[in-house]
Enzyme design. Sequence first.
Site, PDB file in Angstrom:
ATOM      1  N   PRO A  38       0.801  -1.215   0.000  1.00  0.00           N
ATOM      2  CA  PRO A  38       0.000   0.000   0.000  1.00  0.00           C
ATOM      3  C   PRO A  38       0.827   1.255   0.000  1.00  0.00           C
ATOM      4  CG  PRO A  38      -0.106  -1.192   2.096  1.00  0.00           C
ATOM      5  CD  PRO A  38       1.091  -1.640   1.353  1.00  0.00           C
ATOM      6  N   GLU A  39       0.646   2.050  -1.002  1.00  0.00           N
ATOM      7  CA  GLU A  39       1.190   3.398  -1.007  1.00  0.00           C
ATOM      8  C   GLU A  39       0.027   4.308  -0.650  1.00  0.00           C
ATOM      9  OE1 GLU A  39       3.822   4.112  -4.406  1.00  0.00           O
ATOM     10  OE2 GLU A  39       3.928   1.966  -4.755  1.00  0.00           O
TER      11      GLU A  39
END
Length: 275
Positions: free
Chosen positions: A2-3
């Site tokens: 996850p960014e």
Amino acid sequence: MPELPEVEVTRRSFADAIEGATVLQARLGKPLRWPIGLPCDSLIGGRIGAVTRRGKYLWLPISKPEATGGLLLHLGMSGSLAFTAGGNSPGPHDHFDLQTDRGLLRLTDPRRFGAVVWSKALTVAPAAKLLAGLGIEPFDPRFDGTHLHAGFSGRRVAVKLALLAGNIVVGAGNIYACEALFLAGIDPRLPAARVSRPRAERLAQAVRGVLGDALAAGGTTLRDFRDAHGVAGSFQMQARVYGREGQPCLVCSKPIKRITQGQRSTFFCSSCQKK
DNA sequence: AAGTGGACCTGCTAGC
DNA sequence: TGCTAGCAGGTCCACT
């Protein structure tokens, strides 16, 4: 996994549904990156407030008459949150459950680089320390070429690594840093301090643009990212360079290159991206 | 201070 | 089919 876009997509997918819920039960699985910092049982009876995000962290406020604070969540490399009606017993990679009167919030994280940490407030330890070094939010109006250029000044590290570090601007991880540099036409190996003002402006716009596009696409699902309702993202279909080693550049048709920077893969077009 | 490399942990895939 | 090496979306910490 996850960014920033994936974290924000996750937040939006359950924030409204969980706000105002009461904690009925909490359970920890295997250890995550840090200890939670309080007994799970002491969360029982707490009321959940509005979920917010800072960088790639989520803040879940929980208040009780005798104690107020919240949980700072990080999804690490492989984490995801699901908010469901509950009823499923935890699997081997489900390491935190928050059962509420409105549903079950469950953190699944095979690699366990993620974290769930209790803090009395965002402004005190341990949350404050974890957030202390974070750069500006990419959608903050104050984030622009001037800000980037100032952050890059005096830095000899490659611009890709300076972006990734997250202390100038948060949110661009490995995928989006590669994509933004491609869109800005900047060689990822260029020392940060050598990025000119005009190019810093282009880069700032590219960072904001790519993160915004990814947000609109529901994030990037390379293998297992899902929002809290199990919906996958689709930005991977729009990636220009990430994961495309050897494939033709969509602009000039030359093969996309992969190099290693800071022990991580960087994808770029050596023809479109200049030093 | 800034830069570098190792650490954390598990799963999947490519190659032999 | 089975083993191994290499790779993966993050970021903290110790060391130079």
